[in-house]
Design a protein around this motif. Sequence first.
Motif, PDB file in Angstrom:
ATOM      1  N   ILE C 182    -116.802 -22.979-157.322  1.00 37.20           N
ATOM      2  CA  ILE C 182    -115.452 -24.546-158.101  1.00 37.20           C
ATOM      3  C   ILE C 182    -116.297 -25.758-157.409  1.00 37.20           C
ATOM      4  CG2 ILE C 182    -113.170 -24.917-157.525  1.00 37.20           C
ATOM      5  CD1 ILE C 182    -111.976 -22.641-157.232  1.00 37.20           C
ATOM      6  N   GLU C 183    -116.210 -26.156-158.147  1.00 35.59           N
ATOM      7  CA  GLU C 183    -117.156 -27.975-157.302  1.00 35.59           C
ATOM      8  C   GLU C 183    -116.247 -29.102-157.287  1.00 35.59           C
ATOM      9  OE1 GLU C 183    -121.501 -29.127-158.187  1.00 35.59           O
ATOM     10  OE2 GLU C 183    -121.274 -26.883-159.347  1.00 35.59           O
ATOM     11  N   ARG C 184    -115.722 -29.152-156.570  1.00 34.18           N
ATOM     12  CA  ARG C 184    -115.097 -31.240-156.832  1.00 34.18           C
ATOM     13  C   ARG C 184    -116.737 -31.887-157.084  1.00 34.18           C
ATOM     14  NH1 ARG C 184    -111.929 -28.188-152.655  1.00 34.18           N
ATOM     15  NH2 ARG C 184    -110.498 -28.178-152.505  1.00 34.18           N
ATOM     16  N   LEU C 185    -115.807 -32.350-158.147  1.00 36.58           N
ATOM     17  CA  LEU C 185    -117.237 -33.435-158.235  1.00 36.58           C
ATOM     18  C   LEU C 185    -115.901 -35.148-158.059  1.00 36.58           C
ATOM     19  CD1 LEU C 185    -117.143 -31.660-162.006  1.00 36.58           C
ATOM     20  CD2 LEU C 185    -119.205 -31.746-159.525  1.00 36.58           C
ATOM     21  N   GLU C 186    -117.377 -36.141-158.445  1.00 35.09           N
ATOM     22  CA  GLU C 186    -116.709 -37.672-158.156  1.00 35.09           C
ATOM     23  C   GLU C 186    -115.453 -37.480-159.583  1.00 35.09           C
ATOM     24  OE1 GLU C 186    -118.296 -41.756-157.071  1.00 35.09           O
ATOM     25  OE2 GLU C 186    -119.497 -40.164-157.399  1.00 35.09           O
ATOM     26  N   ARG C 187    -115.558 -37.735-160.180  1.00 36.72           N
ATOM     27  CA  ARG C 187    -114.842 -37.492-161.454  1.00 36.72           C
ATOM     28  C   ARG C 187    -114.354 -36.510-161.901  1.00 36.72           C
ATOM     29  NH1 ARG C 187    -114.290 -42.712-163.224  1.00 36.72           N
ATOM     30  NH2 ARG C 187    -113.569 -42.638-164.943  1.00 36.72           N
ATOM     31  N   GLY C 188    -114.052 -35.447-161.450  1.00 40.04           N
ATOM     32  CA  GLY C 188    -113.887 -33.901-161.773  1.00 40.04           C
ATOM     33  C   GLY C 188    -113.930 -32.574-160.703  1.00 40.04           C
ATOM     34  N   PHE C 189    -113.742 -31.355-162.039  1.00 40.75           N
ATOM     35  CA  PHE C 189    -114.092 -30.250-161.280  1.00 40.75           C
ATOM     36  C   PHE C 189    -114.686 -29.975-161.725  1.00 40.75           C
ATOM     37  CE2 PHE C 189    -110.300 -29.762-162.936  1.00 40.75           C
ATOM     38  CZ  PHE C 189    -110.241 -27.875-163.609  1.00 40.75           C
ATOM     39  N   ARG C 190    -115.711 -28.771-161.303  1.00 39.04           N
ATOM     40  CA  ARG C 190    -116.315 -27.490-162.427  1.00 39.04           C
ATOM     41  C   ARG C 190    -116.268 -25.759-162.125  1.00 39.04           C
ATOM     42  NH1 ARG C 190    -121.413 -24.749-161.779  1.00 39.04           N
ATOM     43  NH2 ARG C 190    -122.603 -24.564-163.215  1.00 39.04           N
ATOM     44  N   VAL C 191    -116.148 -25.256-162.938  1.00 36.30           N
ATOM     45  CA  VAL C 191    -115.732 -24.245-162.635  1.00 36.30           C
ATOM     46  C   VAL C 191    -116.698 -22.584-163.121  1.00 36.30           C
ATOM     47  CG1 VAL C 191    -114.042 -22.087-162.143  1.00 36.30           C
ATOM     48  CG2 VAL C 191    -113.315 -24.492-161.911  1.00 36.30           C
ATOM     49  N   GLU C 192    -117.007 -21.888-162.654  1.00 34.91           N
ATOM     50  CA  GLU C 192    -117.962 -21.241-163.099  1.00 34.91           C
ATOM     51  C   GLU C 192    -116.878 -19.416-162.791  1.00 34.91           C
ATOM     52  OE1 GLU C 192    -121.737 -21.277-162.391  1.00 34.91           O
ATOM     53  OE2 GLU C 192    -122.334 -19.154-163.157  1.00 34.91           O
ATOM     54  N   ARG C 193    -117.179 -18.519-163.944  1.00 36.59           N
ATOM     55  CA  ARG C 193    -117.023 -17.399-163.328  1.00 36.59           C
ATOM     56  C   ARG C 193    -117.350 -16.237-163.996  1.00 36.59           C
ATOM     57  NH1 ARG C 193    -110.124 -17.155-162.691  1.00 36.59           N
ATOM     58  NH2 ARG C 193    -110.145 -15.157-162.531  1.00 36.59           N
ATOM     59  N   TRP C 194    -117.483 -15.699-163.743  1.00 36.43           N
ATOM     60  CA  TRP C 194    -118.260 -14.014-164.582  1.00 36.43           C
ATOM     61  C   TRP C 194    -116.781 -13.007-164.569  1.00 36.43           C
ATOM     62  CZ3 TRP C 194    -123.001 -13.131-166.981  1.00 36.43           C
ATOM     63  CH2 TRP C 194    -124.005 -14.358-166.998  1.00 36.43           C
ATOM     64  N   ASN C 219    -118.019 -17.774-167.694  1.00 37.30           N
ATOM     65  CA  ASN C 219    -117.162 -19.184-168.281  1.00 37.30           C
ATOM     66  C   ASN C 219    -117.630 -19.908-167.369  1.00 37.30           C
ATOM     67  OD1 ASN C 219    -116.061 -18.484-171.074  1.00 37.30           O
ATOM     68  ND2 ASN C 219    -114.333 -17.604-169.786  1.00 37.30           N
ATOM     69  N   ILE C 220    -118.029 -21.723-167.976  1.00 42.18           N
ATOM     70  CA  ILE C 220    -118.338 -22.607-167.072  1.00 42.18           C
ATOM     71  C   ILE C 220    -117.239 -24.019-167.783  1.00 42.18           C
ATOM     72  CG2 ILE C 220    -120.001 -23.912-165.706  1.00 42.18           C
ATOM     73  CD1 ILE C 220    -121.889 -22.051-166.517  1.00 42.18           C
ATOM     74  N   ALA C 221    -116.392 -23.934-166.970  1.00 38.77           N
ATOM     75  CA  ALA C 221    -115.371 -25.132-167.344  1.00 38.77           C
ATOM     76  C   ALA C 221    -115.424 -26.439-166.718  1.00 38.77           C
ATOM     77  CB  ALA C 221    -114.503 -24.566-167.020  1.00 38.77           C
ATOM     78  N   THR C 222    -115.639 -27.602-166.973  1.00 42.37           N
ATOM     79  CA  THR C 222    -115.528 -28.476-166.357  1.00 42.37           C
ATOM     80  C   THR C 222    -114.382 -29.697-166.984  1.00 42.37           C
ATOM     81  OG1 THR C 222    -117.253 -29.883-167.790  1.00 42.37           O
ATOM     82  CG2 THR C 222    -117.878 -29.373-165.837  1.00 42.37           C
ATOM     83  N   MET C 223    -113.847 -30.692-165.875  1.00 46.36           N
ATOM     84  CA  MET C 223    -113.199 -30.857-166.417  1.00 46.36           C
ATOM     85  C   MET C 223    -113.429 -32.552-165.657  1.00 46.36           C
ATOM     86  SD  MET C 223    -110.033 -31.525-167.980  1.00 46.36           S
ATOM     87  CE  MET C 223    -109.453 -29.653-167.650  1.00 46.36           C
ATOM     88  N   LEU C 224    -113.296 -33.506-166.704  1.00 42.08           N
ATOM     89  CA  LEU C 224    -113.309 -34.902-166.586  1.00 42.08           C
ATOM     90  C   LEU C 224    -112.664 -36.158-166.703  1.00 42.08           C
ATOM     91  CD1 LEU C 224    -117.744 -35.352-167.886  1.00 42.08           C
ATOM     92  CD2 LEU C 224    -116.689 -34.545-165.135  1.00 42.08           C
ATOM     93  N   ILE C 225    -112.493 -36.991-165.772  1.00 38.62           N
ATOM     94  CA  ILE C 225    -111.417 -37.815-166.243  1.00 38.62           C
ATOM     95  C   ILE C 225    -111.697 -38.939-167.227  1.00 38.62           C
ATOM     96  CG2 ILE C 225    -110.984 -40.511-165.136  1.00 38.62           C
ATOM     97  CD1 ILE C 225    -109.727 -38.579-163.772  1.00 38.62           C
ATOM     98  N   PRO C 226    -110.824 -39.015-168.179  1.00 38.56           N
ATOM     99  CA  PRO C 226    -109.286 -39.053-168.039  1.00 38.56           C
ATOM    100  C   PRO C 226    -108.958 -37.041-168.478  1.00 38.56           C
ATOM    101  CG  PRO C 226    -109.480 -40.514-169.883  1.00 38.56           C
ATOM    102  CD  PRO C 226    -111.357 -39.695-169.193  1.00 38.56           C
ATOM    103  N   GLY C 227    -109.449 -36.722-169.307  1.00 36.55           N
ATOM    104  CA  GLY C 227    -108.998 -35.644-169.750  1.00 36.55           C
ATOM    105  C   GLY C 227    -110.173 -35.132-170.386  1.00 36.55           C
ATOM    106  N   ILE C 228    -111.463 -34.858-170.505  1.00 31.80           N
ATOM    107  CA  ILE C 228    -112.381 -34.175-171.073  1.00 31.80           C
ATOM    108  C   ILE C 228    -112.788 -33.251-170.202  1.00 31.80           C
ATOM    109  CG2 ILE C 228    -114.984 -34.449-171.394  1.00 31.80           C
ATOM    110  CD1 ILE C 228    -113.924 -37.413-170.883  1.00 31.80           C
TER     111      ILE C 228
END
Lengths: 370, 370, 370
Positions: C182-194, C219-228
């Motif tokens: 789980i990575e905290r990004l400056e404008r969101g986050f990134r999660v990887e799961r096997w 699954n590799i997911a990212t969520m970015l501001i404002p809702g991407i």
Amino acid sequence: MFLRNCWYVGALDHELLDGKLLSRRLLGEHVLLYRGESGQVIALNDRCPHRGALLSHGRLEGDAVRCMYHGIKYDSLGKCVQIPGQDMIPPKLRVRTYPVVERGPFVWVWMGEPTKADPAVLVDLPYLLDPAWKGLPAYLHYAANYLLIVDNLSDFAHLAFVHTRTLGGSEEYAYVSKPTTIERLERGFRVERWHLNSEPPPFHKKVIRDKHVKVDRRNIATMLIPGIFTMETLFAPAGQGAREGNLAGARQYRNCQFMTPETERTTHFFWSYLNDFEGADTTISRSLLGSLIEGFMEDKAIIERQQQTLEEDPGFEMLAILADAPLAHFRRVLGKLIEAEQAGTPSQASAGQLVSGQSGAPRSVTTAGH
Amino acid sequence: MFLRNCWYVGALDHELLDGKLLSRRLLGEHVLLYRGESGQVIALNDRCPHRGALLSHGRLEGDAVRCMYHGIKYDSLGKCVQIPGQDMIPPKLRVRTYPVVERGPFVWVWMGEPTKADPAVLVDLPYLLDPAWKGLPAYLHYAANYLLIVDNLSDFAHLAFVHTRTLGGSEEYAYVSKPTTIERLERGFRVERWHLNSEPPPFHKKVIRDKHVKVDRRNIATMLIPGIFTMETLFAPAGQGAREGNLAGARQYRNCQFMTPETERTTHFFWSYLNDFEGADTTISRSLLGSLIEGFMEDKAIIERQQQTLEEDPGFEMLAILADAPLAHFRRVLGKLIEAEQAGTPSQASAGQLVSGQSGAPRSVTTAGH
Amino acid sequence: MFLRNCWYVGALDHELLDGKLLSRRLLGEHVLLYRGESGQVIALNDRCPHRGALLSHGRLEGDAVRCMYHGIKYDSLGKCVQIPGQDMIPPKLRVRTYPVVERGPFVWVWMGEPTKADPAVLVDLPYLLDPAWKGLPAYLHYAANYLLIVDNLSDFAHLAFVHTRTLGGSEEYAYVSKPTTIERLERGFRVERWHLNSEPPPFHKKVIRDKHVKVDRRNIATMLIPGIFTMETLFAPAGQGAREGNLAGARQYRNCQFMTPETERTTHFFWSYLNDFEGADTTISRSLLGSLIEGFMEDKAIIERQQQTLEEDPGFEMLAILADAPLAHFRRVLGKLIEAEQAGTPSQASAGQLVSGQSGAPRSVTTAGH
């Protein structure tokens, strides 16, 4: 906030047939309208003061009405005259009444201080009582504040764009014709507009034989407090000098529309559109009724959407164009009357609905087309 | 504002058949009701404390329930017992539970302080457990505050006007008969009313053979906090002296109705209408069920319209007539109990739902007809 | 309260076919979107500044639009260019415009200060423009605040319980697999799961031949501001060492979902789900579109109910579990950005939507699967 000390149309006569207890909200208040067995039209607050049940769900007994929750009965003056199982009637148990005047097919109700109700100040529309003028009075409900309908009727340019294929006829109307006269009245305004050498608009084409003869078209509209719109329409063969007074072969209409607030956001819209060339049957009136409804539906879509826009964003401020001068005047006059009424210092203008008429304008307008 | 420290009917037993997770709003709170595999009825707040998803959309697992959003599981005490993918369970992750008592077909829920819940204060209605009395418990939803239904049941005069052709029988009932006794109880009131030598009302006519024999009719009604209405009805052949004790050939009914607030403006209405002369099948109960629903629909129309009137005009003040004495007393008592509960100083009256019963009245009423 | 200085998806390209005047509410404002005759997409406030009528009910004229109430015309810059019947045009009579960028099938709109709009900060999703990736972009409306959808997408455990029979595959997913990163990004986050050695989930089974071969799923997911939201999904035959880099026989998906607030309580939800193994027709894309809609409907029921719960009880505070760390981070970052924007002191983070991407993470994520 409404002007209360004035007459509003509350119903059409045919709505009160056969002992109907008609419940209608006027200026936010639930009013019960009915024709008693004496023939008199009566308006009571539609709320039993006991537990708030609707009197319109009650039972007509002569000129009186009985609440069918616990059987309490009120006479046409709103006085309680019977409580089943109880002998003493508390004097406070009274229903509010509203003064009523019938005029032609319209039932007018005075929503303010009853002692100030004066039938003499009712707008005078002689064609409503004149058998030479035929029409079918009708009703529509609008999910919009009544002033948005007043606005709509204040600028004829909308005929060109909203009603191109119904009441208007062409977009040219907005570009070519302009108001010849705009008169500010003490309680409204009067606008006169000529459109020379034009195609007859669709609603008129439907009821005449020579559909392709160009016409000189004149509209004279008045708008009076609180929301009384009248329009005299004339179509004369183009070029013969109708504007100078030659009305040979002209067809005329008389239109009256009454906007009565139901609530701040909804309106009762009553009207009659009359003609002076109807035959023995009602085909022309029925065609005109259909055309008018078709046209009003076009307005209704726009006006009800405006209402939504204003509710969603109460901060939205409309920007006036030159054609908005009449409606701006109307809103100013109405605002002052409401303010005076609220302050308890009725201005001279509020003394009568026809004060302005007495100064000449609306009454003369009403007869200008004859 | 509701009285919370008391029992309210939350469901009928048949609503919880077959593992149903029943979601029902009681006193504004969403409550999940279900019968666990152990047979016990459980009431939990119907909101997963994690993200607010509905537990009633979850899955029953034994006596526990699993939220089907992220799989979190709660036992019948509301304790979280599993978070998929997480070992440590935070102790704050708990669901609120509500004490429950089953009594006959009715499931009662205590909406207040759980430690104060005492089954012993539940209203005692022996006919609900007595096989000699037959009935079909049922449910209706009202779009009105529960006190408007309490009011409705407080004045029998409405039988005459609202229910003339169903439960009442004639308008005469309001004019001729009067309450013989009105007793103020510590937690409600009791009214007794005789109507001698009258036509049997339509609902009764439908289930008896001699439809044209006049009857002496007695109603004894009690209303108890928070909204518990019972009525014992007796029809005896007219003139034989039923009032003096001769009940030969009498037909009796026991009626209990429970008003549980869903919100401030809506109500769950549970009832059972029982008779002691049913044969081996359910035809009489079904006829009575149909008659009662027919009658309640007549009330519902009036009561829901009252609700609208009060919402539109919160300033409207009802004016009492003499017949409103019982409901005025009830509202006064209830108001005081709520006030005391809010202030955290439970008055003696609020200690038990049957305090008044213990002083003699409602319990004796309940059995007066035997 | 929304973040305004950023790009939001406002429409799909196919929604603007054939001169359509599309009215869509974005961040509470009514926006008119249309493709002018020049081919340019234009976004105007959907409200004629004259009387508030909808421009979307007007008429397209080249790149301009005419309000069909009184005929006032505005060009693509929002400038009034004609008032029928009036020569002088007041400069205040302007419609607000919004910067627009088209990127693949998505039309992005800048809802904040127009001078700050910079196409360079738009999220970079190369597969949307790459013909090797096929998909069918689509739209759903949610009756819920957009952040509840962000929340939903932030915890994969819901796949197991909400989407067991559609997108998830088994409840095991929640118990067995855990986020690897789980990575905290400056404008969101990134999660990887096997999830190793698992059954293929139903949506995937439908489009592959060997339905019973177990898979290693990433699954590799990212969520970015404002809702991407973007997700890269990989299914490789189980046990061959996909996690260590052997992607032989793998099937891949690229998923992007865009949440655009309509109002505080409703959301526009745009997405495209792409695959790299489609044949010449669209059968796989259509199957995936169907599966995704099926899955989103499962979410929608939960999320819209959450919205109701929060509206009914604004005091309800959700309790976080460990899996909520990403969404908590996202809400914190978003909150700070909105605060800074309201205060008029844009933080560095708000300078561009890809600041975090520029620090490496989301961009590298986007291409990690290639």
